[in-house]
Design a protein around this motif. Structure first.
Motif, PDB file in Angstrom:
ATOM      1  N   LYS A 183       0.801  -1.225   0.000  1.00 22.23           N
ATOM      2  CA  LYS A 183       0.000   0.000   0.000  1.00 22.23           C
ATOM      3  C   LYS A 183       0.837   1.280   0.000  1.00 22.23           C
ATOM      4  CE  LYS A 183      -3.546  -0.248   2.942  1.00 22.23           C
ATOM      5  NZ  LYS A 183      -4.331  -0.494   4.189  1.00 22.23           N
ATOM      6  N   GLN A 188      -2.120  10.916  -8.294  1.00 20.01           N
ATOM      7  CA  GLN A 188      -2.023   9.507  -8.670  1.00 20.01           C
ATOM      8  C   GLN A 188      -1.974   9.341 -10.188  1.00 20.01           C
ATOM      9  OE1 GLN A 188      -5.340   6.777  -8.040  1.00 20.01           O
ATOM     10  NE2 GLN A 188      -3.946   5.465  -6.899  1.00 20.01           N
ATOM     11  N   ASP A 189      -2.833  10.104 -10.889  1.00 21.98           N
ATOM     12  CA  ASP A 189      -2.805  10.053 -12.350  1.00 21.98           C
ATOM     13  C   ASP A 189      -1.446  10.507 -12.880  1.00 21.98           C
ATOM     14  OD1 ASP A 189      -5.166   8.938 -13.102  1.00 21.98           O
ATOM     15  OD2 ASP A 189      -6.275  10.830 -13.113  1.00 21.98           O
ATOM     16  N   TYR A 234       0.961   7.702 -12.741  1.00 16.25           N
ATOM     17  CA  TYR A 234       0.659   6.786 -13.856  1.00 16.25           C
ATOM     18  C   TYR A 234       1.175   7.362 -15.174  1.00 16.25           C
ATOM     19  CZ  TYR A 234      -2.282   4.021 -17.061  1.00 16.25           C
ATOM     20  OH  TYR A 234      -2.749   3.221 -18.073  1.00 16.25           O
ATOM     21  N   HIS A 242       1.397   2.585  -5.614  1.00 14.71           N
ATOM     22  CA  HIS A 242       0.531   3.754  -5.464  1.00 14.71           C
ATOM     23  C   HIS A 242      -0.490   3.892  -6.595  1.00 14.71           C
ATOM     24  CE1 HIS A 242       2.899   5.100  -2.106  1.00 14.71           C
ATOM     25  NE2 HIS A 242       3.990   4.964  -2.816  1.00 14.71           N
ATOM     26  N   LEU A 243      -0.416   3.008  -7.589  1.00 13.51           N
ATOM     27  CA  LEU A 243      -1.349   3.084  -8.714  1.00 13.51           C
ATOM     28  C   LEU A 243      -2.641   2.328  -8.417  1.00 13.51           C
ATOM     29  CD1 LEU A 243       1.009   2.411 -11.772  1.00 13.51           C
ATOM     30  CD2 LEU A 243       0.324   4.627 -10.824  1.00 13.51           C
ATOM     31  N   GLU A 244      -3.698   2.680  -9.155  1.00 14.18           N
ATOM     32  CA  GLU A 244      -4.933   1.894  -9.138  1.00 14.18           C
ATOM     33  C   GLU A 244      -4.639   0.525  -9.773  1.00 14.18           C
ATOM     34  OE1 GLU A 244      -7.884   2.619  -7.900  1.00 14.18           O
ATOM     35  OE2 GLU A 244      -7.218   4.611  -7.262  1.00 14.18           O
ATOM     36  N   PRO A 245      -5.371  -0.516  -9.383  1.00 14.89           N
ATOM     37  CA  PRO A 245      -5.117  -1.864  -9.935  1.00 14.89           C
ATOM     38  C   PRO A 245      -5.047  -1.897 -11.471  1.00 14.89           C
ATOM     39  CG  PRO A 245      -6.669  -2.020  -8.130  1.00 14.89           C
ATOM     40  CD  PRO A 245      -6.405  -0.553  -8.340  1.00 14.89           C
ATOM     41  N   ASP A 246      -5.957  -1.203 -12.151  1.00 18.59           N
ATOM     42  CA  ASP A 246      -5.955  -1.198 -13.621  1.00 18.59           C
ATOM     43  C   ASP A 246      -4.681  -0.566 -14.180  1.00 18.59           C
ATOM     44  OD1 ASP A 246      -8.393  -2.325 -13.604  1.00 18.59           O
ATOM     45  OD2 ASP A 246      -9.475  -0.647 -14.527  1.00 18.59           O
ATOM     46  N   GLN A 247      -4.298   0.536 -13.558  1.00 20.30           N
ATOM     47  CA  GLN A 247      -3.085   1.238 -13.990  1.00 20.30           C
ATOM     48  C   GLN A 247      -1.862   0.351 -13.759  1.00 20.30           C
ATOM     49  OE1 GLN A 247      -3.419   4.657 -11.384  1.00 20.30           O
ATOM     50  NE2 GLN A 247      -4.434   5.900 -12.960  1.00 20.30           N
ATOM     51  N   ARG A 248      -1.852  -0.282 -12.585  1.00 23.01           N
ATOM     52  CA  ARG A 248      -0.757  -1.176 -12.226  1.00 23.01           C
ATOM     53  C   ARG A 248      -0.609  -2.274 -13.279  1.00 23.01           C
ATOM     54  NH1 ARG A 248      -0.336  -3.544  -6.017  1.00 23.01           N
ATOM     55  NH2 ARG A 248      -1.407  -1.624  -5.454  1.00 23.01           N
TER      56      ARG A 248
END
Lengths: 200, 200
Positions: free
Chosen positions: A28, B57-58, B61, B116-122
């Motif tokens: 996290k 966060q964006d 990414y 630190h990314l969203e799951p989709d971004q990851r």
């Protein structure tokens, strides 16, 4: 001896807290992990958790010191007794990988979160890490003196060896299906082939 | 063509924002870096900064996508034209290191902040990284088919090569006084010696 047992048990509990905290931080991020998250994950109240740690940043520092203590105990101390530099280097690699797997790869990954430490703490960890690198570098220098090393830059080669070791934590076991014995053998032989003159 | 110039200039400015943001994140951690910090560092108001990024966060990414775009443009595309697998692998390493130095090592280090990314971004980033690793792995497989590779595990060797490349960002230029040409030569020869059969 109940006192000693209590001591050991506390130490083991603290190691477990560090390991779980490291896993949460890797998953996290340091900023995204709260003391409450760690308490929940280890099944303790926040009040009990504060018997083991004094705060989030201090905890990160304690985790890193703990990792360096373990490296000292399980890698650095034993290999100092090995006279032959090639054998010493092989043992550094073997024991490093075994320790990384045994203590949980999250602890290795957390070592890169050094930016979250206070400057003094950061310096302590960097100093201990440099001492570890120096151990590998010294083995390379001895091999060079003995005419067994390829013509290479000892500082750069030391970093490459360290990066193959530390890097294992980032992809084991997700990307590699091989077992621990194979991983150790492949990594040791990779680096030995990279640095030594071929005997023909 | 002023429209094109404006476009290029925006792109360059965005690259500069990414680079500065990456340096701040490496220095202070993702959680410790605010949009305000980044705006100050690039000499923009927060409102102007939001023309380049849509949120913290964006932005992370976008930085990672930008890094993968650059890798695609400066490493992956050119090496696909090289037929000989050893030469292709040597070029992957050389161009990777040149790119890492040119674009700023902070961008490489930030690539590990994937938590630190969203799951989709990851998943997007992991997918692109895997495609890059596959390029090196394919070269190793071809070398094996041609009987030029030592008896080794191609997956593990690919990871070791990648870790020596990525690891450079963590210690260059602080721990190594050598110049870029030397660093490239030493790294390429290290990995080539590790994987190829010796010709004697």
């Amino acid at each position: 001896m109940p006192a000693v047992q209590a001591k050991n048990s506390t130490t083991e509990r603290t190691s477990e807290v560090y390991r779980t905290a490291a896993e949460l931080i890797v998953d996290k991020g340091f900023g995204g992990t709260s003391i409450g998250d760690i308490a929940t994950a280890v099944g303790m109240t926040k009040a009990s958790l504060y018997h083991h740690i004094s705060g989030k940043q201090d905890m990160l520092y304690q985790i890193m010191q703990h990792a360096m203590d373990e490296l000292e105990r399980t890698v650095i101390a034993p290999v100092r007794l090995i006279e032959d530099p090639e054998q010493r280097l092989r043992e550094i690699m073997r024991l490093h990988i075994m320790g990384a797997i045994e203590h949980g790869v999250a602890i290795t990954i957390v070592m890169s979160e050094i930016s979250h430490l206070e400057p003094d703490q950061r310096q302590d960890i960097i100093k201990r890490r440099k001492a570890y690198h120096a151990l590998a570098r010294q083995a390379l220098r001895q091999l060079a003196d003995q005419g067994r090393l390829r013509d290479l830059d000892v500082n750069i080669a030391t970093m490459h060896i360290m990066n193959t070791l530390v890097g294992i934590a980032r992809w084991y076991p997700n990307d590699i299906t091989s077992n621990q014995t194979r991983l150790i053998r492949e990594t040791v032989e990779y680096n030995v082939a990279a640095i030594l003159k071929t005997t023909s």
